[in-house]
Design an enzyme around this catalytic site. Structure first.
Site, PDB file in Angstrom:
ATOM      1  N   CYS A 297      69.790  32.359  71.293  1.00  0.00           N
ATOM      2  CA  CYS A 297      70.857  31.344  71.259  1.00  0.00           C
ATOM      3  C   CYS A 297      71.337  30.960  72.650  1.00  0.00           C
ATOM      4  O   CYS A 297      72.161  30.050  72.783  1.00  0.00           O
ATOM      5  CB  CYS A 297      72.031  31.837  70.435  1.00  0.00           C
ATOM      6  N   CYS A 400      63.453  16.120  82.410  1.00  0.00           N
ATOM      7  CA  CYS A 400      63.520  17.415  83.078  1.00  0.00           C
ATOM      8  C   CYS A 400      62.511  18.334  82.396  1.00  0.00           C
ATOM      9  O   CYS A 400      62.389  18.325  81.165  1.00  0.00           O
ATOM     10  CB  CYS A 400      64.938  17.985  82.991  1.00  0.00           C
ATOM     11  N   ARG A 409      52.200  30.047  85.980  1.00  0.00           N
ATOM     12  CA  ARG A 409      50.800  30.268  86.381  1.00  0.00           C
ATOM     13  C   ARG A 409      49.966  30.844  85.245  1.00  0.00           C
ATOM     14  O   ARG A 409      49.033  31.633  85.475  1.00  0.00           O
ATOM     15  CB  ARG A 409      50.718  31.174  87.615  1.00  0.00           C
ATOM     16  N   TYR A 412      51.086  27.210  80.805  1.00  0.00           N
ATOM     17  CA  TYR A 412      52.097  26.652  79.897  1.00  0.00           C
ATOM     18  C   TYR A 412      52.698  25.355  80.442  1.00  0.00           C
ATOM     19  O   TYR A 412      53.120  24.485  79.665  1.00  0.00           O
ATOM     20  CB  TYR A 412      53.198  27.682  79.654  1.00  0.00           C
ATOM     21  N   GLU A 434      60.300  11.246  85.104  1.00  0.00           N
ATOM     22  CA  GLU A 434      61.412  10.700  85.878  1.00  0.00           C
ATOM     23  C   GLU A 434      61.423  11.310  87.266  1.00  0.00           C
ATOM     24  O   GLU A 434      61.200  12.508  87.434  1.00  0.00           O
ATOM     25  CB  GLU A 434      62.729  10.984  85.158  1.00  0.00           C
TER      26      GLU A 434
END
Length: 536
Positions: A297, A400, A409, A412, A434
Site C-alpha cells: 500500500c 514519468c 539492469r 524491466y 515527455e
C-alpha cells in the site's frame, strides 16, 4: 512673296530658340546677379518652353508674317526689342510661377547638418558612444551598435572586424585561384583545404583509436559510484567541465540545505535502499533519516515496530486498480489517480527519491498509473511504474517512468517502455516520452529505440523504406527515429535525398544479444486485456 512665306514657315520653330538664346545672352550680360540667385530645374525650364511654344503658335495665326531675320514687322503694338531686360524678367516670372505650382506638393529636402543631431548619445549606461560593434565606425548612438552592451570593447570589435576582413580576403583569393585553374579534375588543393583535411583526419583517428566498448569499460570503474554515463564526444570539453562543476556545486548546496531533512535510506519489503535525491515527505518523517514503507500500500512509517504492526493488519497484496496484463509472474495494473489518490501520491513521493526531474507529487488526478509487479507466494511486489496523462495534447505516452533500484539492469525498464508503446499501438497513436528525461531514462529509451529499429530492418524485405512507415508500424515518434538513425550512423544524405543504410554488422550484434537474453523479459501483446479509456 513665296520666298517670304517659306522663310516665315521654316523659322516658326527655329527662330524661337534663336530669339530665346539671344534674349538670354543679353539678359545674362545685363542682369548677372539676378540669374545667379535664381535656380531653375530642367523640368521647370521645359515647362516654360512648352508654354511659350503654345502661346507663340496661337499668336502665329493672327500675327503678320515674320521677316527673314526672324522678327515680326515693327508696329505700335509690338514690344520694343531694344529693352531685352523687360522680356527676360517676364520669362523668369512665368518660370518661377510654374515651378511653384508644379513643385509645391514636394517636401523640402533637409540637409545632413539640419537632420543630424550631434548631441546624440548611446542609451547604454556607462557608454561614451565611442566605437561600433561592426568595427567600421568611430561612434555609435544605439544599442544595436554598442560594444559595451554586447560585453565587448571598441578595440575588440576592431580586431574582430579585421579578422573577418582577412578571412574574406583569403576566401576571395582561394576562389580566384580556383577560377584560374584550367583543369578542375587535376587541381591542387589550397592551403585552407589541406588544413581542414588534416583536422578531419585527426578527429577520425582519435575516434577510431579506442572502441566505444573499451571507453565504457574504462569509464565504469571511475564513475560507477556517481552513476554518470559516458559523456565523451557529446559536447566540448569546456561545456562538460562546466556541467560537472555545476553538478558538484548543486550537490554541496543540497547537502547544506537538505542535510538535516533528507531521507538517507528506506526499508522496502526485504530490501534496504539508499536514496539518491530529496523527496518532499512531511518534515516529521524526513528528519528521521530512515523511513519504513509497506511495499503493497506504500504507506510510510517511522519505525520497524509500526511497520510490523501494519503488516499484520494490511490486507493489500497487490496495487489497487484493474489488472490489464499478466504473463507468468509479471502483471501490470492500471490505477486511476482520481479513484486511488492516496496510493498514487505515495507512489510519486517514493519515485522522487530516485528521480531528479520529477515535480509531480500531489496533483495526481489527471494521470493514469501503470504499475508493474512480480508475483510470488507473498503477493505482488512493486517492480516499476510509468504514468501518463489521460488527455495529452502532444501525444505523450509516458510522463514519468521508474524502475525500482533492486530490479535495475534486469530488462524491466525496457519492458515498461515496450508496454507504453503497446498501449499507443492499441490507441492507434504515435507516442513519445515527455521531456526532459533523466540520465538513466535517456539511456534506456535510446537502447529501446535502437532495438526496435534493428528488429524492423531485420524483418523488412522491401527495397524502399520511409520513416513514416516505420513510425506507423512501431508507434515511435519520427523525431526519435531520426535521432536514433543519426546516432547509429545509418542516415545519409546523397544526391538530394536522405537514405537509410542497413548496417548488417549492427543487426548481427543485435541478433547475438537477443539470443543470449532469451524471451523471458518481453511483452506479449496477446496477454493484454485493455481498451482505451473513454475521452482519450
Amino acid at each position: 512673296m513665296p520666298r517670304r512665306k517659306r522663310n516665315a514657315g521654316s523659322s516658326s520653330e527655329g527662330t524661337e530658340d534663336s530669339d530665346f538664346s539671344a534674349e538670354h545672352t543679353d539678359s545674362s550680360e545685363s542682369d548677372t546677379h539676378t540669374v545667379r540667385n535664381t535656380r531653375l530645374t530642367r523640368s521647370s525650364l521645359r515647362l516654360s518652353r512648352n508654354s511659350q511654344d503654345i502661346k507663340q503658335s496661337a499668336d502665329h495665326d493672327e500675327s503678320p508674317p515674320r521677316t527673314p531675320t526672324g522678327n515680326a514687322p515693327s508696329s505700335e503694338s509690338d514690344i520694343d526689342m531694344s529693352s531685352p531686360n523687360v522680356s527676360h524678367d517676364e520669362s523668369l516670372a512665368k518660370e518661377l510661377s510654374l515651378k511653384e505650382s508644379g513643385l509645391a506638393h514636394r517636401p523640402k529636402r533637409r540637409r545632413f547638418h539640419e537632420s543630424y543631431n550631434f548631441n546624440m548619445k548611446c542609451p547604454t549606461p556607462g557608454c561614451n558612444s565611442l566605437g561600433h560593434l561592426t568595427g567600421k565606425h568611430e561612434r555609435h548612438f544605439s544599442i544595436s551598435g554598442c560594444p559595451l552592451y554586447h560585453n565587448l570593447s571598441a578595440d575588440e570589435c576592431k580586431v574582430k572586424a579585421s579578422s573577418r576582413d582577412k578571412h574574406v580576403e583569403e576566401r576571395m583569393l582561394s576562389q580566384r585561384q580556383d577560377e584560374n585553374r584550367h583543369s578542375t579534375r587535376q587541381q591542387a588543393q589550397s592551403e585552407r583545404h589541406l588544413r581542414y583535411k588534416e583536422k578531419v583526419t585527426e578527429m577520425r583517428r582519435k575516434r577510431n583509436s579506442v572502441s566505444q566498448k573499451d571507453k565504457y569499460m574504462e569509464h565504469r570503474p571511475s564513475h560507477g559510484s556517481s552513476r554518470e554515463p559516458l559523456l565523451e564526444n557529446i559536447t566540448s570539453d569546456y561545456d562538460l567541465d562546466l556541467f560537472r562543476k555545476a553538478q558538484e556545486k548543486l550537490r554541496l548546496e543540497g547537502q547544506v540545505t537538505e542535510g538535516g531533512n533528507m531521507i538517507k535510506a528506506i526499508v522496502f519489503g526485504r530490501y534496504e535502499l539508499d536514496t539518491w535525491y530529496h523527496s518532499p515527505y512531511p518534515e516529521e518523517y524526513a528528519r528521521l533519516g530512515r523511513l519504513y514503507m509497506c511495499e503493497f500500500c506504500l504507506k510510510y512509517m517511522k519505525s520497524q515496530t509500526i511497520l510490523r504492526r501494519h503488516m499484520a493488519k494490511c490486507v493489500w497484496k497487490h496495487p489497487p486498480g484493474d489488472e490489464i496484463y499478466r504473463k507468468g509472474p509479471i502483471s501490470v495494473f492500471e490505477v486511476d489517480g482520481k479513484k486511488n489518490k492516496i496510493y498514487c501520491q505515495n507512489l510519486c513521493l517514493l519515485a522522487k527519491l530516485f528521480l531528479d526531474h520529477k515535480t509531480l507529487y500531489y496533483d495526481v488526478e489527471p494521470f493514469l498509473f501503470y504499475v508493474m509487479t512480480e508475483a510470488d507466494n507473498t503477493g505482488c511486489h512493486l517492480v516499476g511504474y510509468f504514468s501518463k496523462e489521460k488527455n495529452s495534447f502532444l501525444n505523450y505516452n509516458v510522463s514519468c517512468i521508474l524502475t525500482m533500484p533492486q530490479y535495475m539492469r534486469q530488462g524491466y525498464g525496457k519492458m515498461l517502455i515496450d508496454f507504453s508503446y503497446l498501449l499507443s499501438k492499441v490507441e492507434e497513436k504515435v507516442g513519445s516520452p515527455e521531456r526532459p528525461l533523466s540520465d538513466l531514462g535517456l539511456i534506456s529509451y535510446r537502447s529501446y529505440w535502437k532495438e526496435v529499429l534493428l528488429r524492423y530492418l531485420h524483418n523488412f524485405q522491401g527495397k524502399e523504406i520511409s520513416i513514416k512507415e516505420i513510425s506507423q508500424e512501431t508507434a515511435v515518434n519520427p523525431v526519435d527515429i531520426v535521432s536514433t538513425l543519426q546516432s547509429l550512423q545509418m542516415l545519409k544524405y546523397w544526391k538530394g535525398k536522405h537514405l537509410i543504410l542497413k548496417r548488417q554488422d549492427l543487426i548481427d550484434d543485435w541478433k547475438t544479444k537477443e539470443a543470449k537474453r532469451g524471451s523471458s523479459k518481453t511483452i506479449d501483446p496477446t496477454a493484454l486485456k485493455w481498451s482505451p479509456p473513454k475521452g482519450t
